[in-house]
Scaffold this motif. Structure first.
Motif, mmCIF file in Angstrom:
data_model
loop_
_atom_site.group_PDB
_atom_site.id
_atom_site.type_symbol
_atom_site.label_atom_id
_atom_site.label_comp_id
_atom_site.label_asym_id
_atom_site.label_seq_id
_atom_site.Cartn_x
_atom_site.Cartn_y
_atom_site.Cartn_z
ATOM 1 N N THR A 29 0.015 3.594 -5.618
ATOM 2 C CA THR A 29 -0.835 2.999 -6.641
ATOM 3 C C THR A 29 -0.025 2.821 -7.918
ATOM 4 O O THR A 29 0.869 3.633 -8.188
ATOM 5 N N SER A 83 -11.702 8.274 -4.286
ATOM 6 C CA SER A 83 -11.683 8.947 -2.988
ATOM 7 C C SER A 83 -13.106 9.187 -2.490
ATOM 8 O O SER A 83 -14.081 9.010 -3.227
ATOM 9 N N SER A 96 0.837 -1.200 0.000
ATOM 10 C CA SER A 96 0.000 0.000 0.000
ATOM 11 C C SER A 96 0.874 1.252 0.000
ATOM 12 O O SER A 96 0.463 2.313 0.474
ATOM 13 N N GLN A 133 -9.018 8.936 1.618
ATOM 14 C CA GLN A 133 -8.166 8.889 0.435
ATOM 15 C C GLN A 133 -7.327 7.616 0.494
ATOM 16 O O GLN A 133 -6.907 7.192 1.558
ATOM 17 N N ALA A 134 -7.063 7.047 -0.660
ATOM 18 C CA ALA A 134 -6.201 5.863 -0.727
ATOM 19 C C ALA A 134 -4.748 6.300 -0.821
ATOM 20 O O ALA A 134 -4.105 6.146 -1.849
ATOM 21 N N TRP A 144 -5.859 -5.855 -7.812
ATOM 22 C CA TRP A 144 -6.484 -4.555 -7.540
ATOM 23 C C TRP A 144 -6.834 -3.876 -8.867
ATOM 24 O O TRP A 144 -6.035 -3.907 -9.813
ATOM 25 N N THR A 170 -2.915 2.653 2.943
ATOM 26 C CA THR A 170 -4.324 2.338 2.780
ATOM 27 C C THR A 170 -4.584 0.837 2.903
ATOM 28 O O THR A 170 -3.684 0.012 2.671
ATOM 29 N N VAL A 187 -9.542 2.627 -7.474
ATOM 30 C CA VAL A 187 -9.958 3.250 -6.213
ATOM 31 C C VAL A 187 -10.495 4.629 -6.510
ATOM 32 O O VAL A 187 -10.049 5.303 -7.448
ATOM 33 N N ASP A 189 -12.329 1.398 1.869
ATOM 34 C CA ASP A 189 -11.057 1.801 2.463
ATOM 35 C C ASP A 189 -11.310 2.270 3.886
ATOM 36 O O ASP A 189 -12.438 2.580 4.261
ATOM 37 N N HIS A 237 -12.839 0.790 -3.252
ATOM 38 C CA HIS A 237 -11.996 0.063 -4.197
ATOM 39 C C HIS A 237 -12.803 -0.982 -4.969
ATOM 40 O O HIS A 237 -13.815 -1.497 -4.482
#
Lengths: 106, 123
Positions: free
Chosen positions: A94, B52, A91, B103-104, B47, B108, B50, B99, B35
């Motif tokens: 991204t 916000s 994490s 915010q990611a 993944w 996160t 995502v 999440d 997400h």
């Protein structure tokens, strides 16, 4: 993108065993690693966040450690309900990326 | 309690579009990033995207960038994934997740998940 390499891809263990799963990041990610457990046909379940913080409600036999590029998930005494697949996830940035998974079998 | 339920999955031909929905309840939807994560049959987790809490920031996996669009409707407590130009390799169970923050950002994680919805891309 940051790659996460998880090992082993599978392991066989018995109830009561101590189990260790490792995850290596392609770049330093400080302590930004999460660990999830997934059982067949179910959604993942968060076990550990920030490398070593235990999610609320998760049994204390689960623990995480590591920093930088090398991380470990340890199950101190394997229970019948712990047979599942485990994933690490970085994490740090991204796109978020998962390891390939470790299937823990009887 | 927190509940997330995905819908909209099904069988679709390559090149066509599909929109997934994730209905949220049991928490203040506008306070959390959300997400999408997918899992191809017999494969690991991937993944996808995502968004916000206020919808202003979005990030995507390289594999879907330019084809998928994540959005949310706070008035309906629902998140969406618009999937265009679908490919066989998009076949997967799609999970939505909450999440733990707005915010990611670094650190996160997803603390609640839906049960998933299956998308099959096939002619």
């Amino acid at each position: 993108d940051i790659q996460m390499t998880q090992s082993p891809s599978s392991l066989s263990a018995s109830v009561g065993d101590r189990v260790t799963i490792t995850c290596r990041a392609s770049h330093s990610i400080t302590s930004f690693v999460n660990w999830y457990q997934q059982k067949p046909g179910k959604a993942p379940n968060l076990l550990i966040y920030a490398a070593s913080s235990l999610q609320s409600g998760v049994p204390s036999r689960f623990s995480g450690s590591g920093s930088g590029t090398d991380f470990t998930l340890t199950i101190s005494s394997l229970q019948p309900e712990d047979f599942a697949t485990y994933y690490c996830q970085q994490s740090f940035s991204t796109p978020l990326t998962f390891g390939g998974g470790t299937k823990v079998e009887i | 309690q927190v509940q997330l339920v995905e819908s909209g999955g099904g069988v679709v031909q390559p090149g066509r579009s599909l929109r997934l929905s994730c209905a949220a309840s049991g928490f203040t939807f506008s306070s959390y990033a959300m997400h999408w994560v997918r899992q191809a049959p017999g494969k690991g987790l991937e993944w996808v995207a995502v968004i916000s809490s206020d919808g202003s920031n979005k990030n995507y996996a390289d594999s879907v960038k330019g084809r998928f669009t994540i959005s949310r409707d706070i008035s309906k407590n629902t998140m969406y994934l618009q999937m265009d130009s679908l490919r066989a390799e998009d076949t997967a169970v799609y999970f939505c997740g909450r999440d733990h923050r707005r915010q990611a950002v670094a650190g996160t994680f997803v603390d609640y998940w839906g049960p998933g919805t299956l998308v099959t891309v096939s002619s």
